[in-house]
Motif scaffolding. Structure first.
Motif, PDB file in Angstrom:
ATOM      1  N   SER A   3       0.841  -1.243   0.019  1.00  0.00           N
ATOM      2  CA  SER A   3      -0.041  -0.047  -0.007  1.00  0.00           C
ATOM      3  C   SER A   3       0.890   1.262   0.006  1.00  0.00           C
ATOM      4  CB  SER A   3      -0.922  -0.003   1.371  1.00  0.00           C
ATOM      5  OG  SER A   3      -0.198  -0.012   2.381  1.00  0.00           O
ATOM      6  N   GLU A   4       2.180   0.892  -0.150  1.00  0.00           N
ATOM      7  CA  GLU A   4       3.022   2.187  -0.057  1.00  0.00           C
ATOM      8  C   GLU A   4       2.978   2.908  -1.531  1.00  0.00           C
ATOM      9  OE1 GLU A   4       7.254   1.881   0.975  1.00  0.00           O
ATOM     10  OE2 GLU A   4       6.626   0.178   2.330  1.00  0.00           O
ATOM     11  N   THR A   5       3.072   4.540  -1.392  1.00  0.00           N
ATOM     12  CA  THR A   5       2.987   4.931  -2.643  1.00  0.00           C
ATOM     13  C   THR A   5       4.404   5.986  -2.902  1.00  0.00           C
ATOM     14  OG1 THR A   5       2.074   7.047  -1.533  1.00  0.00           O
ATOM     15  CG2 THR A   5       0.663   5.416  -2.646  1.00  0.00           C
ATOM     16  N   SER A   6       4.731   5.912  -3.936  1.00  0.00           N
ATOM     17  CA  SER A   6       6.054   6.696  -4.273  1.00  0.00           C
ATOM     18  C   SER A   6       5.663   8.030  -4.367  1.00  0.00           C
ATOM     19  CB  SER A   6       6.567   6.116  -5.612  1.00  0.00           C
ATOM     20  OG  SER A   6       5.794   6.539  -6.580  1.00  0.00           O
TER      21      SER A   6
END
Length: 88
Positions: A3-6
């Protein structure tokens, strides 16, 4: 799946707008200071015809307006071309 976003690589429009408005304001203020500075340098040349009442300087009011304009230019143009470390 994660669920990490850059982090975004594109500048946000509000930040870009803020940067542009700050740049434009600084450019405008610096330009006004430069014009006022140079006007304050060259306005005393107009004192000679004003003293003798030649041309558009045919009354006391126009001479007083010239003096007032010169004082305004001196005050506004005072900070022109000052080094960055000497902000008063």
């Amino acid at each position: 799946m994660s669920s990490e976003t850059s982090p975004p690589t594109v500048r946000k429009p509000t930040r870009l707008g803020s940067t542009l408005s700050t740049w434009f304001r600084r450019l405008t203020v610096d330009g006004a200071r430069a014009v006022a500075f140079w006007a304050a340098i060259f306005l005393p040349v107009a004192y000679v015809p004003a003293v003798y009442g030649v041309g558009v300087f045919d009354g006391a009011w126009s001479t007083l307006a010239l003096l007032a304009a010169h004082m305004v230019c001196v005050v506004i143009g005072h900070g022109h071309n000052r080094p960055d470390g000497d902000q008063r």
